[in-house]
Write an enzyme that holds these catalytic residues in place. Structure first.
Site, PDB file in Angstrom:
ATOM      1  N   GLU A  15       0.795  -1.228   0.000  1.00 55.51           N
ATOM      2  CA  GLU A  15       0.000   0.000   0.000  1.00 55.51           C
ATOM      3  C   GLU A  15       0.827   1.276   0.000  1.00 55.51           C
ATOM      4  O   GLU A  15       0.300   2.370  -0.142  1.00 55.51           O
ATOM      5  CB  GLU A  15      -0.985   0.027   1.180  1.00 55.51           C
ATOM      6  CG  GLU A  15      -0.359   0.057   2.566  1.00 55.51           C
ATOM      7  CD  GLU A  15       0.002  -1.324   3.050  1.00 55.51           C
ATOM      8  OE1 GLU A  15       1.059  -1.824   2.602  1.00 55.51           O
ATOM      9  OE2 GLU A  15      -0.724  -1.891   3.867  1.00 55.51           O
ATOM     10  N   ASP A  88      -0.602  -4.437   4.818  1.00 53.45           N
ATOM     11  CA  ASP A  88      -0.382  -4.617   6.252  1.00 53.45           C
ATOM     12  C   ASP A  88      -1.240  -5.742   6.830  1.00 53.45           C
ATOM     13  O   ASP A  88      -2.272  -6.110   6.272  1.00 53.45           O
ATOM     14  CB  ASP A  88      -0.666  -3.313   7.002  1.00 53.45           C
ATOM     15  CG  ASP A  88       0.380  -2.239   6.690  1.00 53.45           C
ATOM     16  OD1 ASP A  88       1.485  -2.610   6.252  1.00 53.45           O
ATOM     17  OD2 ASP A  88       0.080  -1.044   6.866  1.00 53.45           O
ATOM     18  N   ASP A  90      -3.050  -5.883   9.571  1.00 57.07           N
ATOM     19  CA  ASP A  90      -4.236  -5.595  10.378  1.00 57.07           C
ATOM     20  C   ASP A  90      -5.498  -5.601   9.509  1.00 57.07           C
ATOM     21  O   ASP A  90      -5.446  -5.906   8.315  1.00 57.07           O
ATOM     22  CB  ASP A  90      -4.080  -4.253  11.110  1.00 57.07           C
ATOM     23  CG  ASP A  90      -3.840  -3.092  10.146  1.00 57.07           C
ATOM     24  OD1 ASP A  90      -3.912  -3.298   8.916  1.00 57.07           O
ATOM     25  OD2 ASP A  90      -3.574  -1.978  10.639  1.00 57.07           O
ATOM     26  N   GLU A  92      -7.361  -3.192   8.365  1.00 55.92           N
ATOM     27  CA  GLU A  92      -7.318  -2.215   7.275  1.00 55.92           C
ATOM     28  C   GLU A  92      -6.502  -2.764   6.101  1.00 55.92           C
ATOM     29  O   GLU A  92      -6.884  -2.646   4.942  1.00 55.92           O
ATOM     30  CB  GLU A  92      -6.705  -0.902   7.775  1.00 55.92           C
ATOM     31  CG  GLU A  92      -7.095   0.323   6.973  1.00 55.92           C
ATOM     32  CD  GLU A  92      -8.540   0.728   7.168  1.00 55.92           C
ATOM     33  OE1 GLU A  92      -9.110   1.304   6.214  1.00 55.92           O
ATOM     34  OE2 GLU A  92      -9.113   0.465   8.241  1.00 55.92           O
ATOM     35  N   TYR A 289       5.675  -3.697  12.861  1.00 55.56           N
ATOM     36  CA  TYR A 289       4.453  -2.956  12.526  1.00 55.56           C
ATOM     37  C   TYR A 289       3.989  -2.105  13.708  1.00 55.56           C
ATOM     38  O   TYR A 289       3.981  -2.571  14.848  1.00 55.56           O
ATOM     39  CB  TYR A 289       3.358  -3.930  12.109  1.00 55.56           C
ATOM     40  CG  TYR A 289       2.171  -3.257  11.475  1.00 55.56           C
ATOM     41  CD1 TYR A 289       2.335  -2.396  10.395  1.00 55.56           C
ATOM     42  CD2 TYR A 289       0.878  -3.475  11.959  1.00 55.56           C
ATOM     43  CE1 TYR A 289       1.245  -1.768   9.808  1.00 55.56           C
ATOM     44  CE2 TYR A 289      -0.224  -2.865  11.369  1.00 55.56           C
ATOM     45  CZ  TYR A 289      -0.022  -2.008  10.295  1.00 55.56           C
ATOM     46  OH  TYR A 289      -1.111  -1.388   9.722  1.00 55.56           O
ATOM     47  N   ARG A 291       1.024  -0.479  14.330  1.00 55.71           N
ATOM     48  CA  ARG A 291      -0.363  -0.441  14.810  1.00 55.71           C
ATOM     49  C   ARG A 291      -0.668  -1.786  15.454  1.00 55.71           C
ATOM     50  O   ARG A 291      -1.021  -2.743  14.779  1.00 55.71           O
ATOM     51  CB  ARG A 291      -1.333  -0.141  13.668  1.00 55.71           C
ATOM     52  CG  ARG A 291      -1.187   1.266  13.115  1.00 55.71           C
ATOM     53  CD  ARG A 291      -2.261   1.635  12.122  1.00 55.71           C
ATOM     54  NE  ARG A 291      -1.977   2.941  11.530  1.00 55.71           N
ATOM     55  CZ  ARG A 291      -1.303   3.124  10.411  1.00 55.71           C
ATOM     56  NH1 ARG A 291      -0.836   2.080   9.739  1.00 55.71           N
ATOM     57  NH2 ARG A 291      -1.080   4.334   9.936  1.00 55.71           N
ATOM     58  N   HIS A 334       0.247 -10.963  16.787  1.00 56.26           N
ATOM     59  CA  HIS A 334       1.043  -9.803  16.436  1.00 56.26           C
ATOM     60  C   HIS A 334       2.090  -9.575  17.518  1.00 56.26           C
ATOM     61  O   HIS A 334       2.021 -10.144  18.598  1.00 56.26           O
ATOM     62  CB  HIS A 334       0.165  -8.567  16.317  1.00 56.26           C
ATOM     63  CG  HIS A 334      -0.802  -8.641  15.182  1.00 56.26           C
ATOM     64  ND1 HIS A 334      -1.720  -7.654  14.919  1.00 56.26           N
ATOM     65  CD2 HIS A 334      -1.000  -9.593  14.231  1.00 56.26           C
ATOM     66  CE1 HIS A 334      -2.429  -7.986  13.855  1.00 56.26           C
ATOM     67  NE2 HIS A 334      -2.024  -9.163  13.438  1.00 56.26           N
TER      68      HIS A 334
END
Length: 791
Positions: A15, A88, A90, A92, A289, A291, A334
């Site tokens: 992204e 990513d 997550d 999103e 990462y 988030r 995670h």
């Protein structure tokens, strides 16, 4: 890993272009890595675009600024034998991959999903070797959030337009966030400060001084005076001395929220800045990462940290720890935010990246180090005839452990901790009293939220998730519901009673209080909107309800709840509430009566008007029309006095004429200003328009003329308006009326023709489009008559 030979065999889509560049360097030949520049599809901005009757079916479309990107990716995907979706890990990121599959019409058989929580060669290679299917549950959790938030915003905002003011907006999480800030402000306004007297003694033994505090405080000055008097001829001694071993344990590795909090405390970064810098560190392969709500460290990371600690500090400093989240919804798969390589102590990037990386490195290393070993000492001091005891506390570090690297910050503004090294003494030792002071202290209201402490509160209440904190805090400020305003200190008298050299003296000093800076404060609009929503939409604004919705999103992500059923359960009562409020509620303006105008006897009120906070003389029903005046940016409808309101009606203040044009001073929505004919010049910060003079106005007018002359490049007549090419703060731009247009970087502003300007205006990228996503074509080179700045 066996890598294909042909460049077209493997297309990897991420992204972000920075992420693409890093990954392409690891994969090498046989792989081409391209960026989608974030989401390629979304709900169109105009209309709700959700078929509520048809099971909440969303109508997604490729956004205007991504059409060129999608076209390029479609062409590449058709040529590739395998497409790897590497967005990513997550929700999103999963949704971006799903939208790519839909928009590019990718074949399931030649599409693989890969994830990694760090951008290193080993992590990327491992991901390629272990692809998985797209996780539809994660996609549905993101869809449910997006659709629910669109429904709430689309149906709730028009209620605010009708009942309060046009162009207002409401949101499921943003409105609850504003409520927190409004309620804190009301707590502060309603707080009644009480005073008490704390007593401190400075004692000396063998030439060494130390401080002790009385074990109780006094509510009245007379009680403090009586106690000081009882100490006049007192002989103080060590009544008791306790020494106890103690330890300090390191803080857990960073999650998104704790990183945001600590970066605010130690680096002064706001939440958005922290996430922006962390994104750069992640995309350049320096950290994992950013988030995440997990405090977990992988076995590889723990081994890596252990090796670094032993090498740098020695084996006694190493104590590997496996952390687990208290929050059952945290994703343990995670990891916490950590360095990808512990042997690397410097990020090697910008100053901001260096500082944030250093913070992450130290926090993670410290989490795997030994406890700090302390010795705490408590000394009780008594005297004959003195009823209360003084207590002195101190500590020494026997073994520094993790403190060698890092100590977590705190948000506590009331800390009065002077624990330090105490001089050597034993039970029964006589002490010399150097002075004893009773100092008046006032209780403090709860502190206003900083961005970091607001994130902490949102997390504790279960409102939002790591990916939503920064955008929520940014949104409530952009919408004008919350602001960071500086509050000047007030002064008050403070009494001190001191015993020194056998004599008692009393002093009244002045201290500052109430000052605040860089804290989250609600605007008048934020207060009025929040009060209205709490009254009519109490459930939506309820903290527990908002947290329960987040829990349902988590359940959808785990496959435990069907997302459309969740939406249906929410929507039915919500929509009925909307219809009832539109039909039966009164308008809200936060109206507050201030008194009567001494000249006319008409009432003066403060309220929210069409253009914001204002005061008015008279009512709409009166024969004589009401008179209106805007509040200054430093004033509030909740606190403005009658005298301050009357001053506002003295504006605009006529200053005279200059160059044959009238000059006046006034205050508006964006602050105080000078009006010169039909043009406007802002007054300097802190300047009151009532104090403005013609001399100051002329100085500002002339300065603006020089500034405007330096901005001018060219202008072209066009229909009833004029196209201007101007120099701005961020470079040249085109201005027509009140609209501004960016000039592409590859065009020379001074060489633009009228046709060039019209072409740029017609092909301007949609507002909010990412740079490089879709550039307009080169404009045709045609000449036009222009009035151009002389060189």
């Amino acid at each position: 890993m066996n890598k294909p030979k042909s460049m077209a065999e493997n297309l990897v889509i991420v992204e972000s272009p920075a992420k693409a560049k890093t990954i392409e360097g690891y994969l090498g030949k046989g792989f081409v890595v391209k960026s989608s520049y974030g989401h390629v599809r979304d709900l169109p901005k105009k209309g709700i675009n959700i078929d509520i009757e048809n099971n909440f079916l969303p109508n997604y479309e490729v956004t205007v600024d991504k059409k060129k990107v999608v076209k390029e990716l479609q062409e590449l995907s058709k040529k590739a034998k395998m497409v790897w979706l590497a967005t990513d890990e997550d929700r999103e990121g999963e949704a971006i991959s799903w939208h790519l599959m839909e928009a590019l019409k990718l074949d399931d058989k030649k599409t693989k999903r890969i994830t990694f929580n760090e951008i290193t060669k080993s992590a990327v290679s491992h991901a390629i070797e272990n692809p998985r299917a797209l996780d539809v549950n994660l996609v549905n959790a993101q869809q449910a959030r997006r659709i629910l938030d669109r429904i709430v915003g689309f149906e709730l905002s028009p209620v605010l337009w009708k009942k309060i003011k046009p162009s207002l907006s409401a949101g499921r999480v943003q409105s609850v966030t504003v409520r927190l800030i409004v309620e804190r402000e009301k707590e502060i306004e309603n707080f009644n400060s009480t005073s008490s007297f704390k007593v401190y003694g400075h004692f000396n033994i063998n030439g060494s001084s130390f401080r002790a505090e009385l074990s109780k405080s006094f509510s009245k000055e007379s009680e403090a005076q009586a106690f000081i008097e009882s100490c006049v001829n007192a002989n103080f001694k060590v009544e008791n001395l306790e020494k106890k071993p103690a330890k300090r344990t390191p803080a857990m590795p960073f999650t998104t929220s704790t990183l945001q909090q600590e970066a605010s405390r130690k680096l002064g970064y706001n939440v958005s800045r922290t996430m922006s810098v962390a994104q750069k560190l992640y995309e350049s392969g320096k950290i994992t990462y950013m988030r995440t709500d997990s405090v977990n460290l992988s076995d590889f990371a723990m081994a890596n940290a252990k090796e670094a600690i032993i090498r740098m500090f020695g084996g006694e400093y190493c104590n590997p720890r496996k952390y687990k989240n208290k929050n059952s919804n945290a994703q343990e798969a995670h990891e916490a935010i950590r360095p990808t390589e512990f042997s690397v102590q410097s990020a090697g990037g910008s100053y901001e990246e260096e500082k944030l990386y250093d913070l992450i490195w130290k926090r993670t290393i410290a989490s795997q180090m030994s406890d700090a070993e302390l010795e705490r000492t408590k000394v009780t001091i008594d005297a004959n005839g003195v009823k209360e005891s003084f207590i002195a506390s101190g500590e020494i570090i026997k073994f520094d452990g993790f403190l060698k690297v890092y100590l977590e910050g705190t948000d506590d503004e009331d800390q009065d901790n002077e624990d330090g090294l105490l001089p050597a003494m034993k039970k029964g030792d006589a002490l010399l009293s150097e002075n004893i002071t009773a100092a008046q202290r006032f209780s403090r209201p709860p502190a206003r939220y900083t961005e970091a402490s607001l994130v902490k509160q949102l997390e504790e209440l279960g409102i939002g998730r790591p990916s939503t904190y920064a955008p929520t805090i940014s949104t409530v400020q952009k919408r004008g519901y919350v602001e960071k305003r500086e509050i000047e200190a007030k002064q008050r008298d403070v009494t001190y009673i001191e015993l020194k050299d056998g004599k008692i003296s009393k002093q009244v000093r002045q201290e500052n209080f109430g000052a605040d800076k860089n804290k989250m404060m609600p605007t008048d609009m934020g207060i009025v909107v929040t009060d209205f929503l709490v009254e009519h939409f109490g459930k939506i604004l309820d903290y527990n309800f908002t947290a329960s919705v987040e829990k349902e999103f988590d359940d959808i992500a785990k496959g435990m709840l069907e997302w459309t059923q969740m939406l249906k359960k929410f929507y039915t009562p919500f929509h009925l509430n909307i219809e009832d409020t539109l039909e039966n509620s009164e308008r809200a303006s936060g109206e507050r009566a201030l008194g009567n105008d001494p000249k006319t006897g008409r009432p003066i009120i403060a309220r929210i008007g069409r253009f914001g906070p204002m005061v008015q003389i008279g009512n709409q029903e009166d024969e004589e029309k009401p008179v209106f005046a805007s509040l200054k940016t430093t004033q509030s409808i909740n606190s403005i006095t009658l005298e301050e309101a009357l001053d506002l009606f003295k504006l605009p203040k006529n200053l005279g004429t200059y160059e044959g044009k009238p000059v006046s001073a006034n205050a508006g929505r964006f602050g105080p200003y000078i009006k010169f004919g039909s043009s406007f010049v802002s007054l300097p910060k802190g300047e009151d328009p009532l104090d403005a003079t013609l001399e100051l106005a002329i100085e500002l007018i002339e300065a603006k003329k020089i500034d405007d002359a330096n901005k001018f490049i060219a202008e072209f007549p066009h229909e009833k308006e004029v196209i201007q090419v101007l120099n701005g703060r961020y470079g040249p731009y085109i201005k027509v009326g009140k609209k501004n247009y960016k000039i592409p970087k590859d065009r020379e502003a001074a060489e633009l023709t009228k046709e060039d300007c019209l072409f740029i205006m017609e092909n301007q990228p949609e507002k909010g489009a990412r740079r490089g996503a879709a550039k307009p074509k080169a404009a045709p080179k045609k000449k036009a008559t222009a009035k151009t700045k002389k060189k």
